[in-house]
Design an enzyme around this catalytic site. Structure first.
Site, PDB file in Angstrom:
ATOM      1  N   ARG A   1      10.630  43.928 -25.011  1.00 44.95           N
ATOM      2  CA  ARG A   1      11.763  42.913 -24.702  1.00 44.95           C
ATOM      3  C   ARG A   1      12.463  43.529 -23.533  1.00 44.95           C
ATOM      4  NH1 ARG A   1      14.887  46.106 -25.018  1.00 44.95           N
ATOM      5  NH2 ARG A   1      16.691  44.681 -24.390  1.00 44.95           N
ATOM      6  N   GLY A   2      13.364  42.651 -23.007  1.00 47.34           N
ATOM      7  CA  GLY A   2      14.241  42.990 -21.956  1.00 47.34           C
ATOM      8  C   GLY A   2      13.397  42.374 -20.647  1.00 47.34           C
ATOM      9  N   ALA A   3      14.164  41.502 -19.653  1.00 47.35           N
ATOM     10  CA  ALA A   3      13.355  40.747 -18.728  1.00 47.35           C
ATOM     11  C   ALA A   3      12.342  41.504 -17.998  1.00 47.35           C
ATOM     12  CB  ALA A   3      14.599  40.271 -17.832  1.00 47.35           C
TER      13      ALA A   3
ATOM     14  N   ARG B   1       8.888  33.232 -24.676  1.00 46.00           N
ATOM     15  CA  ARG B   1      10.367  32.932 -24.481  1.00 46.00           C
ATOM     16  C   ARG B   1      10.917  32.525 -23.337  1.00 46.00           C
ATOM     17  NH1 ARG B   1      13.055  38.587 -25.711  1.00 46.00           N
ATOM     18  NH2 ARG B   1      14.704  37.021 -26.509  1.00 46.00           N
TER      19      ARG B   1
ATOM     20  N   GLN C   1      20.160  45.745 -30.221  1.00 43.46           N
ATOM     21  CA  GLN C   1      19.440  46.350 -29.253  1.00 43.46           C
ATOM     22  C   GLN C   1      20.354  47.335 -28.764  1.00 43.46           C
ATOM     23  OE1 GLN C   1      19.572  43.068 -29.661  1.00 43.46           O
ATOM     24  NE2 GLN C   1      17.781  41.908 -28.821  1.00 43.46           N
TER      25      GLN C   1
ATOM     26  N   ASP D   1      19.217  38.135 -17.654  1.00 43.01           N
ATOM     27  CA  ASP D   1      17.759  37.498 -17.917  1.00 43.01           C
ATOM     28  C   ASP D   1      17.380  36.486 -17.054  1.00 43.01           C
ATOM     29  OD1 ASP D   1      18.766  38.643 -20.547  1.00 43.01           O
ATOM     30  OD2 ASP D   1      16.456  38.229 -20.652  1.00 43.01           O
TER      31      ASP D   1
ATOM     32  N   ASN E   1      22.435  36.371 -20.206  1.00 43.82           N
ATOM     33  CA  ASN E   1      22.211  37.975 -20.763  1.00 43.82           C
ATOM     34  C   ASN E   1      22.430  37.771 -22.234  1.00 43.82           C
ATOM     35  OD1 ASN E   1      21.432  40.531 -20.279  1.00 43.82           O
ATOM     36  ND2 ASN E   1      23.340  40.951 -20.974  1.00 43.82           N
ATOM     37  N   LYS E   2      22.057  38.556 -22.694  1.00 39.70           N
ATOM     38  CA  LYS E   2      22.250  38.625 -24.380  1.00 39.70           C
ATOM     39  C   LYS E   2      23.478  38.257 -24.870  1.00 39.70           C
ATOM     40  CE  LYS E   2      19.921  39.506 -26.621  1.00 39.70           C
ATOM     41  NZ  LYS E   2      18.877  38.734 -27.219  1.00 39.70           N
TER      42      LYS E   2
HETATM   43  O1  MRU Z   1      16.526  39.325 -26.320  1.00 44.80           O
HETATM   44  P1  MRU Z   1      16.255  40.721 -25.476  1.00 44.80           P
HETATM   45  O2  MRU Z   1      16.540  42.026 -26.138  1.00 44.80           O
HETATM   46  O3  MRU Z   1      14.926  40.618 -24.614  1.00 44.80           O
HETATM   47  O4  MRU Z   1      17.564  40.576 -24.338  1.00 44.80           O
HETATM   48  C1  MRU Z   1      17.631  41.632 -23.447  1.00 44.80           C
HETATM   49  C2  MRU Z   1      18.731  41.627 -22.619  1.00 44.80           C
HETATM   50  O5  MRU Z   1      19.491  40.520 -22.769  1.00 44.80           O
HETATM   51  C3  MRU Z   1      18.832  42.272 -21.369  1.00 44.80           C
HETATM   52  O6  MRU Z   1      20.222  42.598 -21.155  1.00 44.80           O
HETATM   53  C4  MRU Z   1      18.131  41.621 -20.166  1.00 44.80           C
HETATM   54  O7  MRU Z   1      16.811  41.087 -20.558  1.00 44.80           O
HETATM   55  C5  MRU Z   1      18.181  42.739 -19.029  1.00 44.80           C
HETATM   56  S1  MRU Z   1      17.004  43.874 -19.431  1.00 44.80           S
HETATM   57  C6  MRU Z   1      17.003  45.080 -17.819  1.00 44.80           C
END
Ligand code: MRU
Length: 355
Positions: A57-59, A100, A207, A248, A258-259
């Site tokens: 996970r994470g963009a 996603r 997270q 994201d 973002n999250k």
């Molecule tokens: O749902 P997730 O855990 O994939 O969400 C991640 C985030 O929102 C991060 O802040 C974002 O992807 C940036 S990661 C460098």
């Protein structure tokens, strides 16, 4: 160059291709911090599930996983005919892209891999497969370099001893190395800045607690964990000098998804006059998406809120649940957007385009 030997104490890669290029290897992030389980994924269904279930996970990490994933799909396409190959490749690409919707790095990486196939018309399928592997590796190498530069630009805004607040995990576990929002923290830590880091736990999937608190404390930083709703109190107490989060998808006008929970953090930061920075590689900036209203926000299952982290269900049966995975922070709440190209200030529609 930043010395991740000193700062990376995790002892595993977030995402990689195995030695004989036959499997996507990830650390299962749903099991951290209690268990370090490495997964070797070979089928498209396994890779789709790993992205959907947030095992990876994470963009940026999703983008790298998708690039390796589509390479593995291409490798299995058993034809020497270009048209048949390209058709099967596109089908696999669409499938992975459906895992996603919000993080643009997923479609960005898959589109970039698609261009290799398009450009390969006239060459052999075997050669295209080789080029796809090289492109996926390049995407990962560039990600590491982009994050390192984000760290340098971000650190230029900071002073020793500052308190920095972050949300979710935009760390090494969300990228190939360094992270985005955490890159200035890693770099500053290595240079003796003595930052005090505040991590939001980040409901509902934690997270921040499970991943950011874990990786930054493993690197030896001074980390304090907060429930999301405590961030404004930490700000009122004067503990927070700057907020750093990832993104994201950043729209052309600077609105940034973002999250979930990032947007209220930006509102609180504005209330206390605390700078709010978004850190993201240029692969997260989507100039085709004009504003935050055009960003599709992923909705996740209700069980993530009611049940997932508890021994027993923590909500009445049949209660209605609202569980968006992301929110959009309006551009006017963002002090600057930091990419590998520099620190971009408002008006973002001009500064992002120029960058
Ligand atoms: O749902 P997730 O855990 O994939 O969400 C991640 C985030 O929102 C991060 O802040 C974002 O992807 C940036 S990661 C460098």
């Amino acid at each position: 160059m930043m010395d991740m030997e000193k700062t990376n104490k995790l002892g595993f890669e977030t995402v990689s291709l195995d030695d004989d290029a036959s499997a996507l290897v990830i650390i299962d992030q749903t099991r951290l911090p209690n268990e370090q389980k490495i997964l070797r994924l070979t089928t498209q269904k396994e890779i789709w599930d790993a992205i959907y279930l947030l095992q990876v996970r994470g963009a940026p990490a999703i983008g790298v996983a998708a690039a390796y994933g589509i390479y593995l799909a291409a490798k299995e396409i058993d034809t020497t005919d270009y048209n048949a190959f390209a058709k099967a490749f596109d089908k696999a690409r669409e499938y992975l892209n459906s895992s996603r919707p919000t993080a643009v790095n997923l479609s960005w990486a898959l589109a970039r891999m698609g261009k290799i196939v398009e450009a390969g018309q006239g060459t052999s399928v075997a050669e295209i497969k080789k080029r796809l592997m090289a492109e996926a590796r390049a995407i990962q190498a560039e990600d590491i370099e982009m994050c390192r530069k984000i760290g340098e630009h971000g650190l230029s805004l900071l002073k020793p001893g500052m308190g920095l607040l972050t949300h979710c995990n935009a760390g090494q576990l969300a990228t190939s190395r360094y992270g985005t929002a955490t890159a200035p923290m890693y770099l500053g830590h290595e240079r003796g800045y003595g930052f005090r880091i505040f991590c939001d736990e980040t409901r509902p999937l934690l997270q921040g607690a499970r991943l950011t608190a874990y990786e930054l404390s493993a690197a030896g930083m001074d980390v304090t964990l907060l429930c999301d709703g405590m961030a404004a109190s930490a700000m009122r107490n004067g503990w927070v000098d700057a907020v750093f989060t990832g993104a994201d998808r950043v729209a052309a006008n600077g609105d940034a998804a973002n999250k979930i929970g990032t947007f209220p953090l930006a509102i609180a930061a504005k209330r206390f006059g605390i700078p709010f920075y978004i850190c993201a590689p240029s692969s997260t900036v989507d100039l085709d998406t004009l504003t935050g209203k055009d960003i599709k926000i992923e909705q996740r299952p209700a069980e993530e809120v009611t049940t997932m982290w508890y021994k027993v269900r923590m909500a009445p049966d049949n209660i209605k649940v609202f569980n968006p995975a992301f929110d959009v922070t309006d551009a006017d709440l963002i002090t600057a957007i930091i990419t590998e190209k520099g620190v971009h200030y408002p008006p973002f529609s001009e500064s992002l385009k120029k960058a």
